[in-house]
Design a protein around this motif. Structure first.
Motif, short mmCIF file in Angstrom:
data_model
loop_
_atom_site.label_atom_id
_atom_site.label_comp_id
_atom_site.label_asym_id
_atom_site.label_seq_id
_atom_site.Cartn_x
_atom_site.Cartn_y
_atom_site.Cartn_z
N TYR A 1 0.84 -1.19 0.00
CA TYR A 1 0.00 0.00 0.00
C TYR A 1 0.88 1.24 0.00
N THR A 2 0.55 2.21 -0.82
CA THR A 2 1.37 3.40 -0.96
C THR A 2 1.63 4.08 0.38
N LYS A 3 0.62 4.17 1.22
CA LYS A 3 0.76 4.85 2.51
C LYS A 3 0.86 3.85 3.67
N ASN B 1 -1.92 7.93 -8.30
CA ASN B 1 -1.48 6.65 -7.75
C ASN B 1 -2.66 5.75 -7.42
N TYR B 2 -2.51 4.48 -7.71
CA TYR B 2 -3.45 3.46 -7.28
C TYR B 2 -3.01 3.08 -5.88
N PRO B 3 -3.75 3.45 -4.83
CA PRO B 3 -3.24 3.40 -3.46
C PRO B 3 -2.90 2.03 -2.89
N THR B 4 -3.32 0.95 -3.53
CA THR B 4 -2.95 -0.36 -3.01
C THR B 4 -1.65 -0.88 -3.62
N TRP C 1 2.15 0.82 -4.50
CA TRP C 1 3.02 2.01 -4.50
C TRP C 1 3.62 2.28 -5.88
N CYS D 1 -10.14 9.85 -10.92
CA CYS D 1 -9.48 10.55 -9.81
C CYS D 1 -9.38 12.06 -10.02
#
Length: 82
Positions: A17-19, A45-48, A50, A63
């Motif tokens: 996951y990016t975050k 970014n696709y958040p799942t 990175w 988005c």
């Protein structure tokens, strides 16, 4: 970057996951630098994942609120694909 590219949430224990929380400081910094650079040129970014950034496709249009995705499927002339 905190986990291999294309690692699943299960393989990476969520580090894909990016975050993701709990990443090494260096991975957090590297992801932040990449995010700043790619966001600056209007990529999203696709958040799942990175490593997954988009521009001009359907996800990008969703988005950004764009009226349409400039890039998408196209029809190729017969015989052009080998």
């Amino acid at each position: 970057m905190g986990c291999p590219e294309a690692a699943t949430p299960e393989e990476s224990e969520g580090a894909c996951y990016t975050k993701a929380e709990g990443l090494p400081e260096r991975a957090q910094r590297n992801r932040a630098v990449m995010g700043e650079a790619l966001s600056a040129v209007d990529m999203v970014n696709y958040p799942t994942e990175w490593w997954h950034w988009s521009y001009g496709d359907r996800y990008w249009a969703l988005c950004t609120g764009a009226a349409f995705a400039p890039y998408g499927p196209c029809d190729l002339p017969r015989g052009s694909v080998r």
